[in-house]
Design an enzyme around this catalytic site. Sequence first.
Site, PDB file in Angstrom:
ATOM      1  N   ILE A 154       0.843  -1.209   0.000  1.00 48.31           N
ATOM      2  CA  ILE A 154       0.000   0.000   0.000  1.00 48.31           C
ATOM      3  C   ILE A 154       0.874   1.253   0.000  1.00 48.31           C
ATOM      4  O   ILE A 154       0.635   2.194  -0.761  1.00 48.31           O
ATOM      5  CB  ILE A 154      -0.967  -0.024   1.195  1.00 48.31           C
ATOM      6  CG1 ILE A 154      -1.930  -1.213   1.064  1.00 48.31           C
ATOM      7  CG2 ILE A 154      -1.757   1.287   1.280  1.00 48.31           C
ATOM      8  CD1 ILE A 154      -2.786  -1.493   2.288  1.00 48.31           C
ATOM      9  N   ASP A 173      10.894   2.587   7.038  1.00 50.90           N
ATOM     10  CA  ASP A 173      10.534   1.170   7.062  1.00 50.90           C
ATOM     11  C   ASP A 173      11.738   0.447   7.677  1.00 50.90           C
ATOM     12  O   ASP A 173      12.882   0.723   7.287  1.00 50.90           O
ATOM     13  CB  ASP A 173      10.277   0.666   5.625  1.00 50.90           C
ATOM     14  CG  ASP A 173       9.549  -0.680   5.607  1.00 50.90           C
ATOM     15  OD1 ASP A 173       8.474  -0.760   4.992  1.00 50.90           O
ATOM     16  OD2 ASP A 173      10.067  -1.654   6.197  1.00 50.90           O
ATOM     17  N   THR A 232      -4.919   4.493   7.743  1.00 50.97           N
ATOM     18  CA  THR A 232      -5.820   3.513   7.112  1.00 50.97           C
ATOM     19  C   THR A 232      -5.359   2.096   7.439  1.00 50.97           C
ATOM     20  O   THR A 232      -5.796   1.144   6.794  1.00 50.97           O
ATOM     21  CB  THR A 232      -5.847   3.691   5.570  1.00 50.97           C
ATOM     22  OG1 THR A 232      -4.506   3.603   5.088  1.00 50.97           O
ATOM     23  CG2 THR A 232      -6.473   4.993   5.141  1.00 50.97           C
ATOM     24  N   SER A 233      -4.444   1.958   8.425  1.00 48.24           N
ATOM     25  CA  SER A 233      -3.893   0.618   8.712  1.00 48.24           C
ATOM     26  C   SER A 233      -4.725  -0.110   9.762  1.00 48.24           C
ATOM     27  O   SER A 233      -5.594  -0.912   9.410  1.00 48.24           O
ATOM     28  CB  SER A 233      -2.445   0.726   9.159  1.00 48.24           C
ATOM     29  OG  SER A 233      -1.624   0.842   8.029  1.00 48.24           O
ATOM     30  N   ARG A 234      -4.463   0.158  11.015  1.00 46.01           N
ATOM     31  CA  ARG A 234      -5.233  -0.430  12.109  1.00 46.01           C
ATOM     32  C   ARG A 234      -5.272   0.586  13.245  1.00 46.01           C
ATOM     33  O   ARG A 234      -4.265   1.263  13.513  1.00 46.01           O
ATOM     34  CB  ARG A 234      -4.585  -1.727  12.620  1.00 46.01           C
ATOM     35  CG  ARG A 234      -4.742  -2.929  11.690  1.00 46.01           C
ATOM     36  CD  ARG A 234      -6.184  -3.430  11.567  1.00 46.01           C
ATOM     37  NE  ARG A 234      -6.300  -4.584  10.701  1.00 46.01           N
ATOM     38  CZ  ARG A 234      -6.611  -4.563   9.411  1.00 46.01           C
ATOM     39  NH1 ARG A 234      -6.833  -3.403   8.811  1.00 46.01           N
ATOM     40  NH2 ARG A 234      -6.716  -5.682   8.714  1.00 46.01           N
ATOM     41  N   ASP A 258      -9.458   5.793   8.854  1.00 46.19           N
ATOM     42  CA  ASP A 258     -10.399   4.751   8.407  1.00 46.19           C
ATOM     43  C   ASP A 258     -10.519   3.669   9.472  1.00 46.19           C
ATOM     44  O   ASP A 258     -11.331   2.763   9.347  1.00 46.19           O
ATOM     45  CB  ASP A 258      -9.911   4.132   7.091  1.00 46.19           C
ATOM     46  CG  ASP A 258     -10.922   3.126   6.534  1.00 46.19           C
ATOM     47  OD1 ASP A 258     -12.120   3.490   6.461  1.00 46.19           O
ATOM     48  OD2 ASP A 258     -10.541   1.990   6.204  1.00 46.19           O
ATOM     49  N   GLU A 263     -12.989  -0.515  17.483  1.00 46.45           N
ATOM     50  CA  GLU A 263     -13.960  -0.426  16.391  1.00 46.45           C
ATOM     51  C   GLU A 263     -15.238  -1.187  16.724  1.00 46.45           C
ATOM     52  O   GLU A 263     -16.321  -0.810  16.296  1.00 46.45           O
ATOM     53  CB  GLU A 263     -13.358  -0.980  15.092  1.00 46.45           C
ATOM     54  CG  GLU A 263     -12.413  -0.002  14.465  1.00 46.45           C
ATOM     55  CD  GLU A 263     -11.774  -0.527  13.198  1.00 46.45           C
ATOM     56  OE1 GLU A 263     -12.273  -1.513  12.630  1.00 46.45           O
ATOM     57  OE2 GLU A 263     -10.766   0.062  12.779  1.00 46.45           O
TER      58      GLU A 263
HETATM   59  P1  NAI Z   1       2.775  -5.006   3.496  1.00 48.09           P
HETATM   60  O1  NAI Z   1       3.073  -6.177   4.351  1.00 48.09           O
HETATM   61  O2  NAI Z   1       2.910  -5.113   2.026  1.00 48.09           O
HETATM   62  O3  NAI Z   1       3.679  -3.777   3.966  1.00 48.09           O
HETATM   63  C1  NAI Z   1       3.868  -3.430   5.314  1.00 48.09           C
HETATM   64  C2  NAI Z   1       5.187  -2.686   5.419  1.00 48.09           C
HETATM   65  O4  NAI Z   1       5.307  -2.220   6.762  1.00 48.09           O
HETATM   66  C3  NAI Z   1       6.423  -3.582   5.149  1.00 48.09           C
HETATM   67  O5  NAI Z   1       7.269  -2.943   4.202  1.00 48.09           O
HETATM   68  C4  NAI Z   1       7.096  -3.682   6.519  1.00 48.09           C
HETATM   69  O6  NAI Z   1       8.508  -3.805   6.439  1.00 48.09           O
HETATM   70  C5  NAI Z   1       6.669  -2.373   7.148  1.00 48.09           C
HETATM   71  N1  NAI Z   1       6.771  -2.331   8.592  1.00 48.09           N
HETATM   72  C6  NAI Z   1       6.648  -3.337   9.469  1.00 48.09           C
HETATM   73  N2  NAI Z   1       6.836  -2.858  10.717  1.00 48.09           N
HETATM   74  C7  NAI Z   1       7.067  -1.535  10.602  1.00 48.09           C
HETATM   75  C8  NAI Z   1       7.359  -0.501  11.519  1.00 48.09           C
HETATM   76  N3  NAI Z   1       7.450  -0.739  12.836  1.00 48.09           N
HETATM   77  N4  NAI Z   1       7.550   0.747  11.044  1.00 48.09           N
HETATM   78  C9  NAI Z   1       7.484   1.006   9.730  1.00 48.09           C
HETATM   79  N5  NAI Z   1       7.232   0.055   8.798  1.00 48.09           N
HETATM   80  C10 NAI Z   1       7.028  -1.197   9.243  1.00 48.09           C
HETATM   81  O7  NAI Z   1       1.304  -4.553   3.918  1.00 48.09           O
HETATM   82  P2  NAI Z   1       0.266  -3.720   3.043  1.00 48.09           P
HETATM   83  O8  NAI Z   1      -0.426  -4.627   2.083  1.00 48.09           O
HETATM   84  O9  NAI Z   1       0.936  -2.503   2.529  1.00 48.09           O
HETATM   85  O10 NAI Z   1      -0.818  -3.326   4.153  1.00 48.09           O
HETATM   86  C11 NAI Z   1      -0.468  -2.515   5.261  1.00 48.09           C
HETATM   87  C12 NAI Z   1      -1.595  -2.578   6.274  1.00 48.09           C
HETATM   88  O11 NAI Z   1      -2.756  -1.933   5.749  1.00 48.09           O
HETATM   89  C13 NAI Z   1      -2.106  -4.003   6.584  1.00 48.09           C
HETATM   90  O12 NAI Z   1      -1.287  -4.645   7.519  1.00 48.09           O
HETATM   91  C14 NAI Z   1      -3.472  -3.720   7.153  1.00 48.09           C
HETATM   92  O13 NAI Z   1      -3.390  -3.508   8.541  1.00 48.09           O
HETATM   93  C15 NAI Z   1      -3.869  -2.403   6.480  1.00 48.09           C
HETATM   94  N6  NAI Z   1      -5.013  -2.585   5.590  1.00 48.09           N
HETATM   95  C16 NAI Z   1      -6.120  -1.838   5.827  1.00 48.09           C
HETATM   96  C17 NAI Z   1      -7.239  -1.978   5.033  1.00 48.09           C
HETATM   97  C18 NAI Z   1      -8.457  -1.147   5.262  1.00 48.09           C
HETATM   98  O14 NAI Z   1      -9.522  -1.463   4.716  1.00 48.09           O
HETATM   99  N7  NAI Z   1      -8.373  -0.071   6.021  1.00 48.09           N
HETATM  100  C19 NAI Z   1      -7.275  -2.956   3.942  1.00 48.09           C
HETATM  101  C20 NAI Z   1      -6.040  -3.659   3.733  1.00 48.09           C
HETATM  102  C21 NAI Z   1      -4.957  -3.480   4.552  1.00 48.09           C
END
Ligand code: NAI
Length: 335
Positions: A154, A173, A232-234, A258, A263
Amino acid sequence: MGILFFETESWEENYLRSKLGVIAAQVFFTHEKLNSDHSFENRSVEAISVFVGSQVDKTVLDQFPELKFLTTRSTGYDHIDLEECHRRNIIVATVPTYGENTVAEHAFGLLLSLSHKIYEGFNRIRETGTFSCEGLQGFDLKGKTLGVVGTGHIGRHVIRMAKGFEMEVIAYDPKPDQQYAAEAGFHYVSFSDLLSLSDVLTIHVPYIQATHHLINKGNIYTMKKGAVLINTSRGPIVETEALVEALTKGHLGGAGLDVLEEEGAARDERAFALYGHPSEAALKTALQNHVLFDLPNVIITPHNAFNTREALQRILDTTIENIKAFQSGMPKNTV
Ligand code: NAI
């Protein structure tokens, strides 16, 4: 093979039926969630598909003695007792990615709503009928510094979009990809520099122990005065109390969210208040969420960033691929 889909809507049912006709001898659908008191009668299916509202534990697995394959229409699988599935030789598959552009678009939707006061303008016209832009001055994205926390699927889409807005991009990251940074035209900085240099900070990391309250009372005031936070993460990645305080004291300029801590409570407050026996901490967070709901410089959507036609279709397409792969004896996307 008999396949049973839980938590499906009618459009999903139509789509899946059209694609699975030749694959499965029998396909069943129910709007119900799969939990120990579901009412579905046929327990002899070999494959089941669920979404995140289901709770697949030992009791549930006991009800399906012939189950060999469980495919969840989500990336996360914390609603499934994986260990128990493995013990029973049930293969579990997920949808590893489906919404990287979708969530990135939503993050920009929140940001643009704040930067152009779109929602306040919309409300003014709808509620008062006044066609006046007084007090609705926003700010340009062009030339501002965007800090991206997490440059995964993302985060990378966010960076690409930010470049289209001619923003300066920096990122943090723990596993930086310097080659990608050079190609995409941004650079990595330390987390503390990211906080102090960003005009807009956007979070794209998983919720794990290390990211619990990543933004907290101890560091939120090191963010640039007037900065905007997008999450938009958690929800629990940002300490709600710290956010409320920094916004009400005027240190942060706004927030686009988001996701929220608690929640569940926000979704069904009546049940939470009457039956949930909520902890003091959970009640406090629920109340703090209400302060956020009322702030004019905060925009909140109900964990809806993933929810587009195309993203949901990608989920179904991957689920179909998962089922086909299982049938061919070469299961994929397994956990
Ligand atoms: P991804 O796994 O592709 O990327 C996550 C990145 O975060 C990785 O590059 C990782 O090295 C990095 N990371 C891990 N710990 C970290 C830290 N302490 N500080 C900085 N970076 C760190 O995950 P993706 O697909 O990009 O999704 C990210 C998050 O988005 C998901 O885990 C989920 O919680 C959230 N999400 C939210 C949605 C929504 O509807 N609001 C839908 C889909 C995902």
